[in-house]
Design a protein around this motif. Structure first.
Motif, mmCIF file in Angstrom:
data_model
loop_
_atom_site.group_PDB
_atom_site.id
_atom_site.type_symbol
_atom_site.label_atom_id
_atom_site.label_comp_id
_atom_site.label_asym_id
_atom_site.label_seq_id
_atom_site.Cartn_x
_atom_site.Cartn_y
_atom_site.Cartn_z
ATOM 1 N N UNK A 168 0.843 -1.185 0.000
ATOM 2 C CA UNK A 168 0.000 0.000 0.000
ATOM 3 C C UNK A 168 0.883 1.241 0.000
ATOM 4 N N UNK A 169 0.480 2.258 -0.767
ATOM 5 C CA UNK A 169 1.204 3.505 -0.814
ATOM 6 C C UNK A 169 0.313 4.660 -0.377
ATOM 7 N N UNK A 170 0.929 5.638 0.285
ATOM 8 C CA UNK A 170 0.203 6.831 0.720
ATOM 9 C C UNK A 170 1.206 7.942 0.972
ATOM 10 N N UNK A 220 2.709 -4.182 3.973
ATOM 11 C CA UNK A 220 3.775 -3.181 3.962
ATOM 12 C C UNK A 220 3.230 -1.883 3.377
ATOM 13 N N UNK A 221 3.461 -0.794 4.094
ATOM 14 C CA UNK A 221 2.975 0.517 3.658
ATOM 15 C C UNK A 221 4.164 1.414 3.368
ATOM 16 N N UNK A 222 4.187 1.964 2.169
ATOM 17 C CA UNK A 222 5.201 2.949 1.793
ATOM 18 C C UNK A 222 4.572 4.331 1.916
ATOM 19 N N UNK A 223 5.166 5.186 2.755
ATOM 20 C CA UNK A 223 4.621 6.523 3.002
ATOM 21 C C UNK A 223 5.733 7.550 2.925
ATOM 22 N N UNK A 224 5.400 8.737 2.418
ATOM 23 C CA UNK A 224 6.371 9.826 2.381
ATOM 24 C C UNK A 224 6.700 10.309 3.793
ATOM 25 N N UNK A 225 5.685 10.308 4.673
ATOM 26 C CA UNK A 225 5.866 10.713 6.071
ATOM 27 C C UNK A 225 5.117 9.734 6.954
ATOM 28 N N UNK A 226 5.729 9.338 8.067
ATOM 29 C CA UNK A 226 5.092 8.471 9.053
ATOM 30 C C UNK A 226 4.913 9.280 10.336
#
Length: 521
Positions: free
Chosen positions: A1-3, A193-199
């Motif tokens: 997942x991407x966000x 697995x989540x790919x995020x610009x900011x966590x």
């Protein structure tokens, strides 16, 4: 997942942040290892502070509380009962604190008005006849569940997403950035697995644990607060003891009940906390000094929450584990500037329910700075949506709707709180929109089921049967859900087992263990 932004924690701060970001056009996903308000956001008084409680210990927090009190009354009136509040002193209380109270409130820009004791007794007849001083303040009550659910509904309307029952189990860090966040689906056991610009770490009392998984030490202490729920509403206003904060010094009306608390006990681990008998005794003894009826009232449940208190050792009280002197301000940490230098990791923790919107705004400002987004915050001026499927936590709403319609065949599932089948249907539809199957605890969180005097003795089995009839449960799933639901209710009943609550518990055991055999595996 991407966000663009992954928010860890679906409490009031996490859901408030999701709404703020979504309104600025930022794509975000909120994850929680349980459900909305599973932590401190669901284990509190439901008090919208005027700020007066903190005038002596934390002037900055007092001023923040009052400013946010006014904003929330304007943007979220459907979540708030503007009760007003009284600070009252009885014979033997600290006269210096009483004398300085009004001036200290004014220094913190907290409105206050002296009330003659005889007038206070007319306003609240349950107050002690030993009353010696009273002041009126702008306290109110707020429904924390409706608040968070509507924040998340607003976020979802603007494209935000919510993943319930997903636990953060690790981070993949490369070159000073979190590349992926690993989640474990607590229902299926699968990893995501989540790919995020900011966590953003908005995990409340678990913020230190989450930060540790990212290799970012975060000094925190956890303070447990225990509260009691009376069967009936004992006052129309919030009643505070006029002294420095201590045990059993606030009575908060909430719908048809009152909530009495609280305590402050340091705990090593925010998981597995529960109300204890000695805490219950202390709360009642202290509360009865200002409202004598509390000594003989029937209590239907005890519960507790864990306050997240960020900071180093110097920020905390010493020795006895009472952390009331610790700041009630919030911590917004940019881990890019910390020793670990994680460029896309932010922690927001601490604060109060009353200041959640401000916490979310400051966090969203920092996130948008990282993303290059220039859209301003609008949560201080745009009304919080009143989502149709998220309004059933309000006491008295379901019975009013049910009596007005009087739909044929719309049977009651909960008689204590008058919750009909049609209300459950709407909640189930809302849960379906989140991509998950309904369960007893999720329906109860979003309604009044299990919150009345019987504490789920009757409505739990009716709800389970109805969900089976509708095809939402199958096999032994409902039996296990009944166990989990009643286990949570039992935690709140166990320290109150005297008089009528003891008889109620015996009935519950006879029905669910003796008849249904729920104690068996």
């Amino acid at each position: 997942m991407q966000t663009q932004v992954l928010i860890i924690g679906a409490g009031v701060t996490g859901t408030g942040l999701a709404r703020d970001l979504a309104m600025r056009g930022v794509d975000c996903v909120v994850v929680d290892k349980q459900d909305v308000n599973a932590g401190a956001s669901g284990g509190n008084h439901g008090l919208l502070h005027s700020g007066a409680r903190y005038i002596a210990s934390d002037a900055a927090a007092a001023a923040e509380c009052h400013a946010e009190n006014r904003i929330l009354k304007r943007i979220a009136p459907h979540c708030i009962e503007a009760t007003g509040g009284l600070f009252v002193a009885v014979a033997g209380d600290d006269e210096n604190y009483i004398t300085d109270f009004a001036d200290a409130c004014r220094r913190c820009r907290v409105p206050v008005m002296a009330v003659e004791p005889k007038d206070a007794l007319e306003m609240e007849p349950a107050l002690s006849r030993r009353l010696i001083a009273a002041f009126a303040v702008d306290d109110a009550t707020i429904d924390p569940f409706r608040l968070s659910l509507n924040n998340m509904a607003g976020a979802r309307q603007a494209g935000g997403r919510l993943l319930r029952h997903h636990r953060v189990t690790g981070f993949e860090v490369h070159a000073g950035r979190i590349r992926h966040t690993r989640l474990r689906d607590e229902i299926t056991g699968r990893d995501l697995f989540v790919a995020a610009d900011v966590v953003v770490n908005a995990a409340g009392a678990w913020a230190g644990t989450v930060a540790g998984l990212a290799g970012a030490p975060l000094p925190m202490r956890c303070s447990k607060g225990t509260l009691l729920v009376t069967q009936s509403r004992l006052a129309s206003r919030v009643i505070n003891r006029l002294r420095r904060p201590t045990d059993g010094d606030i009575l908060v009306p909430g719908g048809t009940v009152s909530v009495l608390g609280t305590t402050s006990a340091r705990v090593a681990d925010p998981d597995g906390v529960y109300p204890e008998i000695d805490e219950v005794d202390a709360i009642i003894a202290q509360g009865a000094a200002m409202i004598p009826e509390l000594a003989t009232s029937r209590y239907i449940r005890a519960f507790c929450g864990v306050r997240p208190l960020p900071g180093d050792g110097a920020a905390f009280a010493d020795g006895d584990g009472d952390d009331r002197a610790a700041s009630r301000g919030f911590l917004l940490m940019d881990h890019h500037r910390a020793p670990e230098r994680l460029a896309n990791f932010i922690t927001i923790t601490g604060g109060k329910l009353t200041t959640f919107r401000l916490m979310a705004e400051k966090t969203a400002d920092l996130v948008c700075e990282r993303l290059g987004v220039v859209a301003p915050c609008r949560t201080h001026c745009e009304p919080l949506p009143d989502a149709t499927t998220e309004r059933w936590t309000q006491p008295g709403l379901a019975p009013a709707e049910w009596w007005r319609r009087k739909a044929g065949g719309d049977l009651l599932l909960c008689e204590c709180e008058i919750v009909p089948q049609s209300t459950v249907d709407q909640i189930v539809a809302g849960l379906g929109a989140l991509g998950g199957r309904p369960n007893l605890n999720a329906v109860a969180l979003r309604s009044r089921i299990g919150k009345g005097p019987c504490q789920g003795t009757f409505c739990s089995q009716r709800l389970a049967a109805y969900l089976y009839d509708r095809g939402h449960l199958a096999g032994d799933v409902g039996i296990e859900q009944l166990r989990l639901f009643l286990r949570e209710r039992w935690r709140g009943q166990r320290p109150l087992l005297w008089d009528l609550p003891l008889a109620q518990a015996e009935l519950l055991e006879a029905m669910h263990c003796g008849l249904f055999g729920l104690e068996l595996d």
